[in-house]
Scaffold this motif. Structure first.
Motif, PDB file in Angstrom:
ATOM      1  N   LEU A 164      13.569  18.295  48.635  1.00 53.67           N
ATOM      2  CA  LEU A 164      14.114  16.988  49.215  1.00 53.67           C
ATOM      3  C   LEU A 164      14.075  15.277  49.273  1.00 53.67           C
ATOM      4  O   LEU A 164      14.280  14.449  48.796  1.00 53.67           O
ATOM      5  CB  LEU A 164      15.697  17.731  50.154  1.00 53.67           C
ATOM      6  N   VAL A 165      12.738  15.886  49.637  1.00 54.27           N
ATOM      7  CA  VAL A 165      11.727  14.641  50.303  1.00 54.27           C
ATOM      8  C   VAL A 165      10.739  14.855  49.899  1.00 54.27           C
ATOM      9  O   VAL A 165       9.660  16.311  49.902  1.00 54.27           O
ATOM     10  CB  VAL A 165      11.707  14.434  51.610  1.00 54.27           C
ATOM     11  N   THR A 166       9.897  13.906  49.086  1.00 52.81           N
ATOM     12  CA  THR A 166       8.409  14.115  48.444  1.00 52.81           C
ATOM     13  C   THR A 166       7.342  12.741  48.800  1.00 52.81           C
ATOM     14  O   THR A 166       6.837  11.678  49.180  1.00 52.81           O
ATOM     15  CB  THR A 166       8.414  13.854  47.217  1.00 52.81           C
ATOM     16  N   PRO A 167       6.602  13.919  50.318  1.00 50.44           N
ATOM     17  CA  PRO A 167       5.796  12.499  50.596  1.00 50.44           C
ATOM     18  C   PRO A 167       4.394  12.466  49.414  1.00 50.44           C
ATOM     19  O   PRO A 167       3.899  13.333  48.407  1.00 50.44           O
ATOM     20  CB  PRO A 167       5.262  12.690  52.383  1.00 50.44           C
ATOM     21  N   ASP A 168       3.959  11.631  49.779  1.00 51.08           N
ATOM     22  CA  ASP A 168       2.388  10.816  49.586  1.00 51.08           C
ATOM     23  C   ASP A 168       1.080  11.836  50.020  1.00 51.08           C
ATOM     24  O   ASP A 168       2.012  11.771  51.534  1.00 51.08           O
ATOM     25  CB  ASP A 168       2.371   9.887  49.169  1.00 51.08           C
ATOM     26  N   ARG A 169       0.937  12.427  49.406  1.00 52.39           N
ATOM     27  CA  ARG A 169      -0.806  13.297  50.725  1.00 52.39           C
ATOM     28  C   ARG A 169      -1.682  12.025  50.194  1.00 52.39           C
ATOM     29  O   ARG A 169      -2.495  11.870  49.500  1.00 52.39           O
ATOM     30  CB  ARG A 169      -0.763  14.408  50.085  1.00 52.39           C
ATOM     31  N   VAL A 170      -2.118  11.786  51.845  1.00 49.74           N
ATOM     32  CA  VAL A 170      -3.571  10.953  51.885  1.00 49.74           C
ATOM     33  C   VAL A 170      -4.274  11.564  53.248  1.00 49.74           C
ATOM     34  O   VAL A 170      -3.899  12.656  53.558  1.00 49.74           O
ATOM     35  CB  VAL A 170      -2.832   9.420  52.307  1.00 49.74           C
ATOM     36  N   THR A 171      -5.917  10.756  52.983  1.00 45.20           N
ATOM     37  CA  THR A 171      -6.387  11.547  53.652  1.00 45.20           C
ATOM     38  C   THR A 171      -7.374  12.639  53.583  1.00 45.20           C
ATOM     39  O   THR A 171      -6.306  13.615  53.206  1.00 45.20           O
ATOM     40  CB  THR A 171      -6.808  11.535  54.698  1.00 45.20           C
ATOM     41  N   SER A 172      -8.178  12.735  53.701  1.00 48.45           N
ATOM     42  CA  SER A 172      -9.368  14.437  53.954  1.00 48.45           C
ATOM     43  C   SER A 172      -8.334  14.734  54.042  1.00 48.45           C
ATOM     44  O   SER A 172      -8.417  16.612  53.975  1.00 48.45           O
ATOM     45  CB  SER A 172     -10.231  14.504  54.383  1.00 48.45           C
ATOM     46  N   ARG A 174      -4.736  15.945  54.365  1.00 47.59           N
ATOM     47  CA  ARG A 174      -3.679  16.145  53.275  1.00 47.59           C
ATOM     48  C   ARG A 174      -2.555  15.113  54.314  1.00 47.59           C
ATOM     49  O   ARG A 174      -1.889  16.181  54.129  1.00 47.59           O
ATOM     50  CB  ARG A 174      -3.492  17.518  52.979  1.00 47.59           C
ATOM     51  N   ALA A 175      -2.725  14.726  55.134  1.00 44.13           N
ATOM     52  CA  ALA A 175      -1.652  14.574  55.971  1.00 44.13           C
ATOM     53  C   ALA A 175      -0.713  14.199  55.245  1.00 44.13           C
ATOM     54  O   ALA A 175      -0.560  13.260  54.460  1.00 44.13           O
ATOM     55  CB  ALA A 175      -2.314  13.360  57.027  1.00 44.13           C
ATOM     56  N   ARG A 176       0.077  13.711  55.450  1.00 42.52           N
ATOM     57  CA  ARG A 176       1.230  13.247  54.342  1.00 42.52           C
ATOM     58  C   ARG A 176       1.314  11.414  55.012  1.00 42.52           C
ATOM     59  O   ARG A 176       1.861  11.364  56.654  1.00 42.52           O
ATOM     60  CB  ARG A 176       2.821  14.004  55.636  1.00 42.52           C
ATOM     61  N   ARG A 177       1.685  10.788  54.233  1.00 46.13           N
ATOM     62  CA  ARG A 177       2.626   9.370  54.332  1.00 46.13           C
ATOM     63  C   ARG A 177       3.696   9.130  53.158  1.00 46.13           C
ATOM     64  O   ARG A 177       3.779   9.655  51.959  1.00 46.13           O
ATOM     65  CB  ARG A 177       1.241   8.772  53.462  1.00 46.13           C
ATOM     66  N   TYR A 178       4.513   8.783  53.983  1.00 48.28           N
ATOM     67  CA  TYR A 178       6.104   8.662  54.048  1.00 48.28           C
ATOM     68  C   TYR A 178       6.252   6.902  53.090  1.00 48.28           C
ATOM     69  O   TYR A 178       5.920   5.900  54.006  1.00 48.28           O
ATOM     70  CB  TYR A 178       7.395   8.500  54.531  1.00 48.28           C
ATOM     71  N   GLY A 179       6.271   6.710  51.694  1.00 50.80           N
ATOM     72  CA  GLY A 179       6.540   5.241  51.421  1.00 50.80           C
ATOM     73  C   GLY A 179       7.881   5.335  51.377  1.00 50.80           C
ATOM     74  O   GLY A 179       8.524   5.803  51.067  1.00 50.80           O
ATOM     75  N   LEU A 180       8.204   3.905  50.709  1.00 54.41           N
ATOM     76  CA  LEU A 180       9.990   3.087  50.765  1.00 54.41           C
ATOM     77  C   LEU A 180      10.802   4.181  50.396  1.00 54.41           C
ATOM     78  O   LEU A 180      12.008   4.192  50.852  1.00 54.41           O
ATOM     79  CB  LEU A 180      10.558   2.060  50.215  1.00 54.41           C
ATOM     80  N   ALA A 181       9.764   5.067  49.059  1.00 52.11           N
ATOM     81  CA  ALA A 181      11.087   5.804  47.915  1.00 52.11           C
ATOM     82  C   ALA A 181      10.682   7.228  49.159  1.00 52.11           C
ATOM     83  O   ALA A 181      12.531   7.300  49.114  1.00 52.11           O
ATOM     84  CB  ALA A 181      10.338   6.300  47.031  1.00 52.11           C
ATOM     85  N   ALA A 182       9.967   7.425  49.530  1.00 55.82           N
ATOM     86  CA  ALA A 182      10.516   8.947  50.204  1.00 55.82           C
ATOM     87  C   ALA A 182      11.101   8.712  51.817  1.00 55.82           C
ATOM     88  O   ALA A 182      12.147   9.306  51.828  1.00 55.82           O
ATOM     89  CB  ALA A 182       8.999   9.822  50.571  1.00 55.82           C
ATOM     90  N   ILE A 183      11.612   7.369  52.430  1.00 55.29           N
ATOM     91  CA  ILE A 183      12.034   7.154  53.533  1.00 55.29           C
ATOM     92  C   ILE A 183      13.650   7.237  53.287  1.00 55.29           C
ATOM     93  O   ILE A 183      14.505   7.558  54.042  1.00 55.29           O
ATOM     94  CB  ILE A 183      11.827   5.748  54.587  1.00 55.29           C
ATOM     95  N   ARG A 184      13.746   6.658  52.202  1.00 56.73           N
ATOM     96  CA  ARG A 184      15.052   6.927  51.445  1.00 56.73           C
ATOM     97  C   ARG A 184      15.708   8.118  51.488  1.00 56.73           C
ATOM     98  O   ARG A 184      16.541   8.275  51.490  1.00 56.73           O
ATOM     99  CB  ARG A 184      15.132   5.500  49.924  1.00 56.73           C
ATOM    100  N   GLN A 185      14.340   8.706  50.463  1.00 52.01           N
ATOM    101  CA  GLN A 185      15.218  10.072  50.142  1.00 52.01           C
ATOM    102  C   GLN A 185      15.309  10.728  51.321  1.00 52.01           C
ATOM    103  O   GLN A 185      16.070  11.484  51.398  1.00 52.01           O
ATOM    104  CB  GLN A 185      13.763  10.875  49.784  1.00 52.01           C
ATOM    105  N   ALA A 186      14.366  10.719  52.829  1.00 55.50           N
ATOM    106  CA  ALA A 186      15.283  11.548  53.758  1.00 55.50           C
ATOM    107  C   ALA A 186      15.888  10.926  54.428  1.00 55.50           C
ATOM    108  O   ALA A 186      16.901  11.337  55.389  1.00 55.50           O
ATOM    109  CB  ALA A 186      13.604  10.567  54.624  1.00 55.50           C
ATOM    110  N   ARG A 187      16.176   9.556  54.847  1.00 52.78           N
ATOM    111  CA  ARG A 187      17.291   8.840  55.211  1.00 52.78           C
ATOM    112  C   ARG A 187      18.828   9.248  54.703  1.00 52.78           C
ATOM    113  O   ARG A 187      20.034   9.594  54.962  1.00 52.78           O
ATOM    114  CB  ARG A 187      17.508   7.451  55.205  1.00 52.78           C
ATOM    115  N   ILE A 188      18.627   9.222  53.410  1.00 51.99           N
ATOM    116  CA  ILE A 188      19.864  10.348  52.495  1.00 51.99           C
ATOM    117  C   ILE A 188      20.304  11.608  52.898  1.00 51.99           C
ATOM    118  O   ILE A 188      21.507  11.963  52.951  1.00 51.99           O
ATOM    119  CB  ILE A 188      20.394  10.083  51.291  1.00 51.99           C
ATOM    120  N   VAL A 189      19.402  12.190  52.957  1.00 52.64           N
ATOM    121  CA  VAL A 189      19.425  13.747  53.647  1.00 52.64           C
ATOM    122  C   VAL A 189      19.775  13.961  55.007  1.00 52.64           C
ATOM    123  O   VAL A 189      20.248  14.503  54.971  1.00 52.64           O
ATOM    124  CB  VAL A 189      17.804  14.193  53.438  1.00 52.64           C
TER     125      VAL A 189
END
Length: 252
Positions: A164-172, A174-189
């Motif tokens: 339902l929500v697709t965050p980016d993965r950054v750092t060694s 593999r922590a989740r990073r939510y950009g604006l598109a993912a934030i919008r997805q999460a808000r709709i969900v």
């Protein structure tokens, strides 16, 4: 249209009318003869008296009880309505009134949740499409996004697992990073889930998300839910007179 009133009012201002047969009650309420018997067996209506030859004899209170059941079942479901009608006959008028009031309160809460979700979707629509480039300052960690949405971090991980929500993965790490598109997805969900929609329904919206198209579909779903809640509230209001007769009937 069912003739509840005509069957009951026939007793007013004159000699007591003859006991009602099963077919009379069925005709008055729109249920079949077998449904009347089944609902009696389930405790929705009081037990009928039996004549010496074994035939059932009903009274106007049975018609009232079935009218009340129809409205309550439309409001909260048949199983909950059967349980409530059985309990109402064992309660005082004050207790019964409180139980019915709680149904109205529950519908009001559902309506408020749907309206809040609808307002959130309106805000997302007003923001328009997000640009392809996103500044680092616009991204959120899972903890930050969970706090902003009022959910647990584990909930966001579950939404990710369900696609339902697709965050980016950054750092060694593999922590989740939510950009604006993912934030919008999460808000709709979050908006749909807070209004009671299950994962499959939300997944259907998110899989068709294209620009603001998914937001529009979510909006349609929420409006449909508001319409349903309105219909359930009206059904309960229509049952009010029958409910009053049931809760005011003498015990026994």
């Amino acid at each position: 249209m069912f003739m509840w009133g005509s069957m009951i009012d026939a007793t007013a201002g004159g000699a007591p009318r003859a006991p009602l047969r099963t077919s009379d009650v069925a005709h008055a309420t729109g249920y079949s003869v077998q449904q009347v018997r089944d609902l009696e067996r389930l405790g929705v209506i009081p037990p009928a008296t039996r004549s010496p030859n074994g035939y059932r004899s009903y009274a106007p209170i049975h018609v009232h009880a079935l009218g009340a059941y129809r409205g309550i079942a439309a409001a909260i479901g048949a199983v909950a309505a059967r349980r409530l009608l059985t309990e109402l006959r064992e309660q005082t008028v004050t207790e019964a009134a409180a139980a019915v009031t709680s149904i109205h309160a529950g519908l009001a809460r559902e309506r408020d949740e749907a309206l809040r979700a609808q307002a959130a979707l309106h805000a997302i629509q007003a923001e328009g499409s997000f640009p392809d480039g996103e500044a680092a300052d616009d991204a959120m960690t899972i903890t930050e996004l969970a706090a902003a949405l009022g959910v647990r971090a584990s909930t966001l991980r579950f939404w990710e697992q369900e696609g339902l929500v697709t965050p980016d993965r950054v750092t060694s790490l593999r922590a989740r990073r939510y950009g604006l598109a993912a934030i919008r997805q999460a808000r709709i969900v979050a908006a749909l889930r807070s209004s009671g929609y299950g994962i499959p329904a939300v997944s259907g919206v998110m899989s068709s998300l294209d620009g603001l198209g998914g937001v529009a579909e979510a909006e349609r779903m929420l409006q449909h839910r508001l319409d349903q809640i309105g219909g359930r509230s009206v059904a309960l209001l229509r049952a009010s007179a029958d409910l009053a007769a049931v809760v005011s009937a003498p015990a026994g």
